[in-house]
Design a protein around this motif. Structure first.
Motif, PDB file in Angstrom:
ATOM      1  N   ASN A 104     -97.157  73.742  -3.444  1.00 59.88           N
ATOM      2  CA  ASN A 104     -97.134  73.329  -2.036  1.00 59.88           C
ATOM      3  C   ASN A 104     -96.546  74.438  -1.166  1.00 59.88           C
ATOM      4  O   ASN A 104     -95.521  74.260  -0.504  1.00 59.88           O
ATOM      5  CB  ASN A 104     -96.347  72.030  -1.861  1.00 59.88           C
ATOM      6  CG  ASN A 104     -96.927  70.889  -2.671  1.00 59.88           C
ATOM      7  OD1 ASN A 104     -98.140  70.767  -2.797  1.00 59.88           O
ATOM      8  ND2 ASN A 104     -96.058  70.065  -3.244  1.00 59.88           N
ATOM      9  N   TYR A 105     -97.214  75.564  -1.173  1.00 57.45           N
ATOM     10  CA  TYR A 105     -96.729  76.789  -0.522  1.00 57.45           C
ATOM     11  C   TYR A 105     -96.223  76.553   0.897  1.00 57.45           C
ATOM     12  O   TYR A 105     -96.824  75.819   1.685  1.00 57.45           O
ATOM     13  CB  TYR A 105     -97.856  77.818  -0.464  1.00 57.45           C
ATOM     14  CG  TYR A 105     -97.508  79.047   0.346  1.00 57.45           C
ATOM     15  CD1 TYR A 105     -96.833  80.113  -0.228  1.00 57.45           C
ATOM     16  CD2 TYR A 105     -97.817  79.119   1.706  1.00 57.45           C
ATOM     17  CE1 TYR A 105     -96.499  81.240   0.510  1.00 57.45           C
ATOM     18  CE2 TYR A 105     -97.489  80.244   2.458  1.00 57.45           C
ATOM     19  CZ  TYR A 105     -96.830  81.297   1.847  1.00 57.45           C
ATOM     20  OH  TYR A 105     -96.489  82.400   2.596  1.00 57.45           O
ATOM     21  N   SER A 137     -82.564  69.695   4.226  1.00 57.75           N
ATOM     22  CA  SER A 137     -82.865  69.226   2.884  1.00 57.75           C
ATOM     23  C   SER A 137     -84.154  68.425   2.862  1.00 57.75           C
ATOM     24  O   SER A 137     -84.836  68.355   1.851  1.00 57.75           O
ATOM     25  CB  SER A 137     -81.716  68.362   2.348  1.00 57.75           C
ATOM     26  OG  SER A 137     -81.557  67.214   3.162  1.00 57.75           O
ATOM     27  N   GLU A 138     -84.509  67.796   3.972  1.00 60.39           N
ATOM     28  CA  GLU A 138     -85.743  67.034   4.072  1.00 60.39           C
ATOM     29  C   GLU A 138     -86.549  67.575   5.260  1.00 60.39           C
ATOM     30  O   GLU A 138     -85.987  67.851   6.321  1.00 60.39           O
ATOM     31  CB  GLU A 138     -85.453  65.542   4.302  1.00 60.39           C
ATOM     32  CG  GLU A 138     -84.589  64.909   3.215  1.00 60.39           C
ATOM     33  CD  GLU A 138     -85.273  64.902   1.861  1.00 60.39           C
ATOM     34  OE1 GLU A 138     -86.517  64.960   1.830  1.00 60.39           O
ATOM     35  OE2 GLU A 138     -84.576  64.845   0.845  1.00 60.39           O
ATOM     36  N   PRO A 139     -87.878  67.731   5.131  1.00 60.70           N
ATOM     37  CA  PRO A 139     -88.691  68.326   6.187  1.00 60.70           C
ATOM     38  C   PRO A 139     -89.002  67.373   7.332  1.00 60.70           C
ATOM     39  O   PRO A 139     -90.132  67.155   7.692  1.00 60.70           O
ATOM     40  CB  PRO A 139     -89.969  68.717   5.431  1.00 60.70           C
ATOM     41  CG  PRO A 139     -90.065  67.715   4.337  1.00 60.70           C
ATOM     42  CD  PRO A 139     -88.652  67.435   3.918  1.00 60.70           C
ATOM     43  N   THR A 140     -87.969  66.754   7.893  1.00 63.38           N
ATOM     44  CA  THR A 140     -88.120  65.891   9.058  1.00 63.38           C
ATOM     45  C   THR A 140     -87.012  66.225  10.037  1.00 63.38           C
ATOM     46  O   THR A 140     -85.912  66.625   9.632  1.00 63.38           O
ATOM     47  CB  THR A 140     -88.024  64.402   8.677  1.00 63.38           C
ATOM     48  OG1 THR A 140     -86.805  64.161   7.972  1.00 63.38           O
ATOM     49  CG2 THR A 140     -89.198  63.997   7.783  1.00 63.38           C
ATOM     50  N   PRO A 141     -87.227  66.094  11.337  1.00 60.26           N
ATOM     51  CA  PRO A 141     -86.213  66.466  12.321  1.00 60.26           C
ATOM     52  C   PRO A 141     -84.880  65.753  12.100  1.00 60.26           C
ATOM     53  O   PRO A 141     -84.840  64.555  11.833  1.00 60.26           O
ATOM     54  CB  PRO A 141     -86.858  66.053  13.645  1.00 60.26           C
ATOM     55  CG  PRO A 141     -88.324  66.112  13.372  1.00 60.26           C
ATOM     56  CD  PRO A 141     -88.476  65.662  11.951  1.00 60.26           C
ATOM     57  N   PHE A 142     -83.804  66.505  12.178  1.00 63.09           N
ATOM     58  CA  PHE A 142     -82.443  65.990  12.082  1.00 63.09           C
ATOM     59  C   PHE A 142     -82.216  65.174  10.810  1.00 63.09           C
ATOM     60  O   PHE A 142     -81.543  64.154  10.819  1.00 63.09           O
ATOM     61  CB  PHE A 142     -82.107  65.145  13.322  1.00 63.09           C
ATOM     62  CG  PHE A 142     -82.302  65.896  14.603  1.00 63.09           C
ATOM     63  CD1 PHE A 142     -81.398  66.855  15.009  1.00 63.09           C
ATOM     64  CD2 PHE A 142     -83.426  65.681  15.382  1.00 63.09           C
ATOM     65  CE1 PHE A 142     -81.593  67.573  16.181  1.00 63.09           C
ATOM     66  CE2 PHE A 142     -83.630  66.391  16.563  1.00 63.09           C
ATOM     67  CZ  PHE A 142     -82.715  67.340  16.963  1.00 63.09           C
ATOM     68  N   ALA A 143     -82.807  65.641   9.718  1.00 64.68           N
ATOM     69  CA  ALA A 143     -82.688  64.899   8.462  1.00 64.68           C
ATOM     70  C   ALA A 143     -81.331  65.083   7.798  1.00 64.68           C
ATOM     71  O   ALA A 143     -81.002  64.375   6.875  1.00 64.68           O
ATOM     72  CB  ALA A 143     -83.781  65.331   7.499  1.00 64.68           C
ATOM     73  N   GLY A 144     -80.544  66.015   8.247  1.00 61.56           N
ATOM     74  CA  GLY A 144     -79.250  66.256   7.633  1.00 61.56           C
ATOM     75  C   GLY A 144     -79.044  67.739   7.430  1.00 61.56           C
ATOM     76  O   GLY A 144     -79.047  68.504   8.378  1.00 61.56           O
ATOM     77  N   THR A 145     -78.936  68.186   6.192  1.00 62.40           N
ATOM     78  CA  THR A 145     -78.679  69.588   5.922  1.00 62.40           C
ATOM     79  C   THR A 145     -79.282  69.974   4.586  1.00 62.40           C
ATOM     80  O   THR A 145     -79.756  69.129   3.845  1.00 62.40           O
ATOM     81  CB  THR A 145     -77.163  69.851   5.905  1.00 62.40           C
ATOM     82  OG1 THR A 145     -76.938  71.244   5.695  1.00 62.40           O
ATOM     83  CG2 THR A 145     -76.479  69.067   4.803  1.00 62.40           C
ATOM     84  N   ILE A 160     -83.606  73.045  -0.233  1.00 57.49           N
ATOM     85  CA  ILE A 160     -83.920  73.468   1.136  1.00 57.49           C
ATOM     86  C   ILE A 160     -85.300  72.921   1.482  1.00 57.49           C
ATOM     87  O   ILE A 160     -86.221  72.986   0.663  1.00 57.49           O
ATOM     88  CB  ILE A 160     -83.932  75.010   1.276  1.00 57.49           C
ATOM     89  CG1 ILE A 160     -82.594  75.631   0.849  1.00 57.49           C
ATOM     90  CG2 ILE A 160     -84.245  75.413   2.713  1.00 57.49           C
ATOM     91  CD1 ILE A 160     -82.597  77.167   0.870  1.00 57.49           C
ATOM     92  N   HIS A 161     -85.435  72.390   2.674  1.00 57.73           N
ATOM     93  CA  HIS A 161     -86.725  71.902   3.169  1.00 57.73           C
ATOM     94  C   HIS A 161     -87.338  70.859   2.224  1.00 57.73           C
ATOM     95  O   HIS A 161     -88.538  70.795   2.012  1.00 57.73           O
ATOM     96  CB  HIS A 161     -87.694  73.069   3.366  1.00 57.73           C
ATOM     97  CG  HIS A 161     -88.889  72.742   4.230  1.00 57.73           C
ATOM     98  ND1 HIS A 161     -88.781  72.452   5.557  1.00 57.73           N
ATOM     99  CD2 HIS A 161     -90.213  72.654   3.924  1.00 57.73           C
ATOM    100  CE1 HIS A 161     -89.991  72.201   6.046  1.00 57.73           C
ATOM    101  NE2 HIS A 161     -90.874  72.321   5.076  1.00 57.73           N
ATOM    102  N   GLY A 162     -86.472  70.034   1.659  1.00 64.95           N
ATOM    103  CA  GLY A 162     -86.937  68.953   0.794  1.00 64.95           C
ATOM    104  C   GLY A 162     -87.312  69.374  -0.611  1.00 64.95           C
ATOM    105  O   GLY A 162     -87.768  68.541  -1.401  1.00 64.95           O
ATOM    106  N   LEU A 163     -87.134  70.646  -0.945  1.00 63.82           N
ATOM    107  CA  LEU A 163     -87.498  71.144  -2.266  1.00 63.82           C
ATOM    108  C   LEU A 163     -86.237  71.511  -3.040  1.00 63.82           C
ATOM    109  O   LEU A 163     -85.489  72.402  -2.642  1.00 63.82           O
ATOM    110  CB  LEU A 163     -88.411  72.366  -2.135  1.00 63.82           C
ATOM    111  CG  LEU A 163     -88.950  72.958  -3.436  1.00 63.82           C
ATOM    112  CD1 LEU A 163     -89.766  71.935  -4.212  1.00 63.82           C
ATOM    113  CD2 LEU A 163     -89.795  74.198  -3.141  1.00 63.82           C
TER     114      LEU A 163
END
Length: 204
Positions: A104-105, A137-145, A160-163
């Motif tokens: 999932n590049y 940590s999750e690819p959604t706005p203001f998801a945390g860190t 990072i970025h849900g991965l």
């Protein structure tokens, strides 16, 4: 390589082993000058790393270093002075990017402004605050860190970025400066002005 054994944080244990087992690799004498030069020229800050690197400087292992009393070290001095950390200065700009080519590049990059002498962790926090939909940590706005695991040698980035890294798949986030792997963790490494830091999802 050039005195480095593994990375800067494995130097302490490696030097302990070499300093206390010289009889096992005789008759060839180990030239420790290069390795000790690497240690002398690094600004260790993590207590665990300091505790591991100090014993070989006096020819001891971690286990028997405590047998030395204060009187035994009177008059002793390091052959080279340890470097001092630079004083904080003006703001600097650091380019920070994250890349995943395994599945999932995705690739994202940003430039952030931080105070001079800031750690890489601080750079990541600023990137997260400025673009929370990407550097979280999750690819959604203001998801945390981004997710961090506290280790003995400092914070370890796990996601990072849900991965997230996976032990079964042997994946993790590896950090580079201009394609050279960082020898320090995100809580210690301090990028320079206009340095490009890359977080690349990698295998080991």
């Amino acid at each position: 390589r050039n005195g480095m054994i593994g990375n800067i944080y494995s130097m302490g244990l490696a030097l302990q082993a070499l300093e206390t087992s010289s009889e096992f690799y005789a008759p060839r004498k180990w030239d420790r000058a290069q390795a000790f030069s690497v240690v002398y020229n690094h600004d260790y800050q993590q207590p665990m790393a300091i505790a591991q690197v100090l014993p070989p400087l006096v020819g001891k292992s971690y286990l028997n270093a405590g047998r030395w009393g204060c009187a035994a070290t009177n008059g002793m001095a390091l052959s080279q002075p340890l470097p001092l950390s630079p004083m904080p200065g003006s703001a600097i700009t650091v380019q920070f990017s994250i890349t995943n080519t395994l599945k999932n590049y995705f690739h994202y990059s940003t430039s952030v402004c931080v105070p001079d002498n800031s750690t890489l962790l601080r750079v990541m926090e600023v990137a997260r605050n400025e673009k929370p939909d990407i550097f979280c940590s999750e690819p959604t706005p203001f998801a945390g860190t981004f997710k961090i695991k506290e280790e003995k040698l400092g914070p370890f980035v796990t996601s990072i970025h849900g991965l997230a890294g996976n032990e079964t798949e042997r994946t993790y986030w590896q950090f580079f400066s201009c394609w050279s792997p960082l020898q320090e963790g995100v809580g210690i490494y301090k990028p320079k002005n206009w340095e490009h830091i890359q977080a690349i999802f990698s295998t080991y």
